[in-house]
Design an enzyme around this catalytic site. Structure first.
Site, PDB file in Angstrom:
ATOM      1  N   GLU A 167      58.693  80.467  42.064  1.00  0.00           N
ATOM      2  CA  GLU A 167      59.044  79.481  42.948  1.00  0.00           C
ATOM      3  C   GLU A 167      59.782  78.378  42.467  1.00  0.00           C
ATOM      4  OE1 GLU A 167      55.816  78.436  45.626  1.00  0.00           O
ATOM      5  OE2 GLU A 167      56.705  76.263  46.243  1.00  0.00           O
TER       6      GLU A 167
ATOM      7  N   ASN B 223      50.895  77.035  43.359  1.00  0.00           N
ATOM      8  CA  ASN B 223      50.780  77.391  44.759  1.00  0.00           C
ATOM      9  C   ASN B 223      49.827  78.985  44.474  1.00  0.00           C
ATOM     10  OD1 ASN B 223      51.586  75.496  46.268  1.00  0.00           O
ATOM     11  ND2 ASN B 223      53.661  76.597  46.387  1.00  0.00           N
TER      12      ASN B 223
ATOM     13  N   LYS C 192      45.917  72.574  42.425  1.00  0.00           N
ATOM     14  CA  LYS C 192      46.609  71.813  43.398  1.00  0.00           C
ATOM     15  C   LYS C 192      45.624  72.245  44.758  1.00  0.00           C
ATOM     16  CE  LYS C 192      50.980  72.208  46.490  1.00  0.00           C
ATOM     17  NZ  LYS C 192      52.342  73.057  46.248  1.00  0.00           N
TER      18      LYS C 192
ATOM     19  N   GLU D 112      50.187  70.531  50.744  1.00  0.00           N
ATOM     20  CA  GLU D 112      51.231  71.576  51.355  1.00  0.00           C
ATOM     21  C   GLU D 112      50.422  72.801  51.732  1.00  0.00           C
ATOM     22  OE1 GLU D 112      53.967  71.602  48.051  1.00  0.00           O
ATOM     23  OE2 GLU D 112      55.019  69.977  49.158  1.00  0.00           O
TER      24      GLU D 112
ATOM     25  N   ARG E 175      46.029  68.015  40.206  1.00  0.00           N
ATOM     26  CA  ARG E 175      47.351  67.522  40.732  1.00  0.00           C
ATOM     27  C   ARG E 175      47.251  66.187  41.656  1.00  0.00           C
ATOM     28  NH1 ARG E 175      51.526  70.725  42.623  1.00  0.00           N
ATOM     29  NH2 ARG E 175      53.115  69.862  41.192  1.00  0.00           N
TER      30      ARG E 175
ATOM     31  N   ARG F  50      54.957  58.679  53.124  1.00  0.00           N
ATOM     32  CA  ARG F  50      54.548  59.515  52.031  1.00  0.00           C
ATOM     33  C   ARG F  50      54.308  58.799  50.683  1.00  0.00           C
ATOM     34  NH1 ARG F  50      57.540  65.312  50.701  1.00  0.00           N
ATOM     35  NH2 ARG F  50      56.536  65.663  48.745  1.00  0.00           N
TER      36      ARG F  50
ATOM     37  N   LYS G 137      52.941  63.154  39.172  1.00  0.00           N
ATOM     38  CA  LYS G 137      54.586  63.354  39.294  1.00  0.00           C
ATOM     39  C   LYS G 137      55.180  62.040  38.817  1.00  0.00           C
ATOM     40  CE  LYS G 137      55.419  67.340  42.273  1.00  0.00           C
ATOM     41  NZ  LYS G 137      56.020  68.239  43.501  1.00  0.00           N
TER      42      LYS G 137
ATOM     43  N   ASP H  41      58.856  63.412  45.338  1.00  0.00           N
ATOM     44  CA  ASP H  41      58.908  64.696  44.861  1.00  0.00           C
ATOM     45  C   ASP H  41      60.091  65.070  43.995  1.00  0.00           C
ATOM     46  OD1 ASP H  41      58.369  67.402  44.534  1.00  0.00           O
ATOM     47  OD2 ASP H  41      58.493  67.932  46.590  1.00  0.00           O
TER      48      ASP H  41
ATOM     49  N   GLU I 121      53.881  64.294  35.212  1.00  0.00           N
ATOM     50  CA  GLU I 121      54.409  65.622  35.421  1.00  0.00           C
ATOM     51  C   GLU I 121      55.985  65.479  35.779  1.00  0.00           C
ATOM     52  OE1 GLU I 121      52.770  68.315  38.670  1.00  0.00           O
ATOM     53  OE2 GLU I 121      54.440  68.769  39.029  1.00  0.00           O
TER      54      GLU I 121
ATOM     55  N   GLU J  85      65.053  71.722  40.562  1.00  0.00           N
ATOM     56  CA  GLU J  85      65.004  71.830  42.010  1.00  0.00           C
ATOM     57  C   GLU J  85      65.745  71.110  42.953  1.00  0.00           C
ATOM     58  OE1 GLU J  85      60.870  71.273  43.498  1.00  0.00           O
ATOM     59  OE2 GLU J  85      61.478  71.869  45.377  1.00  0.00           O
TER      60      GLU J  85
ATOM     61  N   TRP K 140      57.613  65.728  57.071  1.00  0.00           N
ATOM     62  CA  TRP K 140      57.745  65.812  55.627  1.00  0.00           C
ATOM     63  C   TRP K 140      57.817  64.488  54.980  1.00  0.00           C
ATOM     64  CZ3 TRP K 140      56.185  70.315  53.104  1.00  0.00           C
ATOM     65  CH2 TRP K 140      56.206  71.369  53.848  1.00  0.00           C
TER      66      TRP K 140
END
Ligand code: GCW
Length: 820
Positions: free
Chosen positions: A175, A218, A295, A299, A332, A349, A373, A378, A400, A406, A546
């Site tokens: 991923e 995930n 996690k 999500e 996380r 968010r 993070k 994100d 993190e 990404e 989102w």
């Protein structure tokens, strides 16, 4: 052999094609003179005094490195040799040498010791992992040409936990991985050949990284099934000689899905027993397992909320099972609601991590690390430091960072992330007192690496600098970006000053450049956030749950996160930090639109209006990439041809993509705001001829979605099973021209293109790239450049496209530019 010929030979050898596989551990031969100096400075003998696998790795590595760089073979001795020697030993083994050092675990000491009339180059440390790190440090010194004859260097890592995460699925896909398939897994099993894992362990060890989670956060619950344990054992064996503890990402529902219980409620005693016995079973097979990454409630992952329990309940039930074995649980902090109501201006968010975890401060067990993070959203191109770093006072934290790019061009764009990471690490949270930069608050560094089976691990040679930089910062966050970039360049491409200056220069500018042509002023990466996270799609973030909203409309742009009128996010910071962000006049331009909603005409500290700044930065960013290409071309012959050509192709592609980004974002804001570019560039493209305005044979116009992904919002497609053509007549002044063809190359076929000018075929190519899309959109938009074409009035220019597979040989425009 005369030394001139030897020199030439060595130069030629070092320019041999390289794949990037050895990354910064190439140990390329040093120049003749330098080799001689090191032969004198270094003993010819090596002895390891501890009987340990890691010390054996250290010895083998030194032998390998010295042979490669200096051309000398170190002789192995046991015990303390009665001659000059390199000695590898933990401090306890050197008790009677009078060597004491105050070092943290994994730290090392490189020390030249005169004893019994001999000179010993001692590599010592509190533990054998430190000895291994010392060996790599000694080799790095040699690679960098630093003196080694009179050493006294002590180093301790700043943080004890320095891990990478791999988001590898058990089926072999990764991923958000851009360097090929998994080095660990294939078809639900550990690969038969794990040599790549061992080589990865070596790369990690060279940076001081001591943990690696080997499957996606995930997580497939199967990772904890009993029949998987032998697979994990094999992977751990491959990593062990490099001091890298393997860790697993787990699914919180496992007691039910794997264990067959009727529940996974963390407060149910049966569940606690299950975790204990599962963990015992694992540790029996892998006694040095690092622990777990979890996690939960994020999500779509299950979590403690199923039973109305807290994240602390969840973390602790697993943590208590790990505790007797010395294992860690990284829990996380990336928990948020991805079905948020976008109509509610108070929803945000960015608030989520703090809102979820701050109330639990002090409730986590000792071996729980909350993994946060760097920013509150994100991994966007620019975010403020997550307020959670300053808010947890009685909870262990790890930062993190995402090494895999990404939202940062997916290794198709060169973006060196160290300067960005340093901004967060150096940011003072004013956590109770001044002088609390993030780097002083964290106990762990975690980098999402996602290397893969590609020869160069990451999909782009220059992206390797991010893995290198992550490791170096995890060891010492005070290192400067320049120092890291220079070190990496010299180790990876050699010492030629021109090479070092050019590559370091590109790397150091690259984050700002990428931000400039993607999302400046805190807009975040304006990409397709519900799709591939790669190409431009300005509105993809809006009107969905989102929560990556930028709220651009006809009047203004930005998220109001103030306490006074907005979501209150800014109130999650300490008062000193909040004061800076809350007021428009103090808020730095770079984060303005992350913190505030302002009209397009708002004047920045830079003196420009917001809208003009958006226009200018996109043009600056695209121009900067054009400049990279020019600079890179000057390196031809100074580095090996294979990497020269591969990086050139990548930078030329990035140059074309930066132009798509520039045009898309600026045109979108022009249409939305109605305010023209002062400099007259946006929406005006002299020399551009839209395909849809050409004479079409077989080609049909198509509306591209989103419209800003194509010039004029349209492309032409060849939907017939035959060749199509778009033709125009040249009406400009006769001269020599560069012709740029903007076409589309999706990942679902190979079309063929041919360009004919004045009856002569001037170029042809296959559209055979593998961009992350099967659509005609910004991600598949490509540019072909044809130079040196003499054109006269009335000449016909004809583009022919032959579809292949599902690809429709789509065309956007051609652009003619007179050459000087
Ligand atoms: O950035 C998002 C990614 C997901 C990822 C998630 C996370 C592993 O798009 O692919 O899931 O973050 O960090 O958990």
């Amino acid at each position: 052999m005369p030394s001139k010929i030897l020199c030439a030979l060595i130069a030629a050898m070092s320019l041999q094609a390289e794949t990037g596989y050895d990354a910064w551990l190439r140990y390329a031969p040093l120049g003749d003179r330098v080799q001689r100096q090191y032969r004198e400075a270094l003993p010819g003998v090596i002895a390891a005094l501890d009987d340990s696998v890691l010390t054996a790795s250290a010895r083998a590595e030194l032998i390998r490195g010295v042979r490669g760089m200096i051309g000398a073979t170190l002789r192995i001795e046991s015990g303390v040799p009665s001659q000059n020697a390199i000695i590898l030993a933990t401090l306890p083994r050197l008790k009677d040498w009078g060597l004491t050092a105050n070092l943290n675990d994994d730290g090392y000491w490189l020390k030249t010791v005169a004893k019994n009339g001999h000179r010993y180059t001692v590599v010592t440390a509190p533990n054998d992992r430190g000895v291994l790190y010392g060996a790599f440090a000694l080799l790095r010194k040699i690679s960098l040409g630093e003196p080694v004859s009179d050493l006294d260097q002590r180093q301790s890592p700043r943080a004890p936990l320095r891990w990478v995460n791999q988001w590898d699925n058990l089926d072999g896909r990764i991923e958000r991985g851009y360097g090929g398939r998994s080095i660990f897994w294939e078809n639900q099993h550990a690969r038969d050949d794990l040599s790549r894992v061992s080589d990865y362990g070596r790369l990690l060890a060279s940076l001081g990284i001591n943990g690696c989670s080997i499957n996606n956060v995930n997580a497939n619950p199967r990772i904890l099934a009993s029949d998987m344990i032998p697979q994990v054992v094999r992977i751990a064996e491959a990593m062990r000689p490099w001091g890298v503890r393997v860790a697993l990402s787990i699914d919180f529902g496992s007691p039910q899905s794997i264990g067959g219980l009727s529940t996974f409620d963390p407060l149910d005693p049966k569940v606690a027993v299950w975790w204990r016995s599962k963990v015992d079973e694992l540790y029996k097979a892998v006694p040095d397992l690092g622990g777990f990454v979890l996690k939960a409630d994020s999500e779509g992952r299950v979590g403690p909320s199923t039973y109305g329990r807290t994240h602390a309940d969840a973390a602790n039930v697993v943590g208590r099972a790990l505790k007797p074995h010395g294992g860690w649980i990284f829990y996380r902090g990336f928990v948020y609601d991805h079905h948020m109501d976008w109509n509610n201006p108070k929803n945000d968010r960015a608030r989520a991590a703090y809102d979820n975890f701050k109330p639990l401060d002090g409730k986590f067990d000792e071996n729980v690390i909350v993994q946060i993070k760097n920013g509150p959203i994100d991994f966007q191109v620019r975010e403020p430091a997550s307020p959670l770093f300053g808010a947890l006072e009685r909870t262990s934290e790890a930062i993190e960072l995402q090494i895999t790019q990404e939202y940062m061009g997916q290794a198709r764009h060169t973006v060196f992330l160290v300067p960005m990471w340093k901004e967060t690490l150096d940011f003072d949270m004013h956590a109770g007192r001044a002088g609390t930069p993030v780097k002083s608050l964290v106990r762990g560094f975690v980098g999402v690496a996602n290397v893969g089976l590609d020869q160069n691990w990451m999909g782009n040679h220059l992206s390797q600098a991010n893995l290198y930089g992550f490791g170096r910062l995890a060891w010492d966050p005070d290192l400067s970006s320049r120092r890291i970039a220079e070190e990496w360049t010299r180790l990876t491409f050699g010492d030629d000053l021109k090479v070092v200056d050019t590559i370091t220069g590109i790397q150091l500018r690259s984050w700002r450049t990428y931000e400039n042509y993607t999302g400046p002023l805190g807009l975040q990466t304006l990409t397709d956030i519900t799709g591939n996270h790669y190409g431009v799609n300005v509105e993809a973030s809006e009107r969905n749950g989102w929560g990556q909203w930028h709220r651009a409309d006809a009047q203004g742009v930005g998220m109001d996160r103030t306490v006074a009128t907005g979501t209150g996010y800014i109130g999650q910071y300490s008062p000193e930090v909040a004061k800076m962000y809350e007021s428009l006049s103090n808020c730095p331009d770079d984060l303005l639109l992350f913190m505030h909603h302002v009209p397009y005409t708002y004047k920045l500290h830079s003196g420009k209006t917001v809208i003009q700044s958006i226009y200018d930065s996109h043009y600056d960013g695209a121009q900067a990439v054009t400049e990279y290409v020019r600079e890179w071309k000057l390196l031809q012959g100074r580095i090996d041809d294979a990497r020269y050509r591969e990086v050139l192709a990548q930078l030329e592609y990035q140059d074309g993509q930066a132009e798509v980004w520039r045009d898309a974002v600026t045109n979108w804001f022009l249409r939305e705001s109605g305010i023209p570019d002062e400099k007259g560039r946006v929406g005006h493209h002299p020399g551009r001829i839209e395909a849809e305005s050409m004479k079409l044979d077989g080609y049909v116009p198509k509306d591209v979605i989103p419209w800003e992904a194509a010039s004029g919002g349209k492309a032409v497609e060849c939907t017939a099973a035959r060749m199509c053509a778009a033709t125009t007549r040249f009406g400009g002044a006769p001269a020599r021209y560069t012709i740029r063809v903007r076409y589309f190359d999706q990942d679902d076929g190979v079309s063929h293109f041919r360009v004919i000018a004045a009856g002569r075929v001037i170029d042809q190519w296959d559209a055979a790239e593998h961009p992350p899309t099967v659509k005609v959109d910004a991600s598949s938009s490509m540019r072909r450049t044809i130079s040196g074409i003499d054109l006269h009035a009335g000449d016909e220019i004809r583009i022919e496209g032959m579809p292949g597979g599902s690809e429709t040989a789509a065309l956007d425009y051609i652009e003619l530019e007179a050459e000087r």
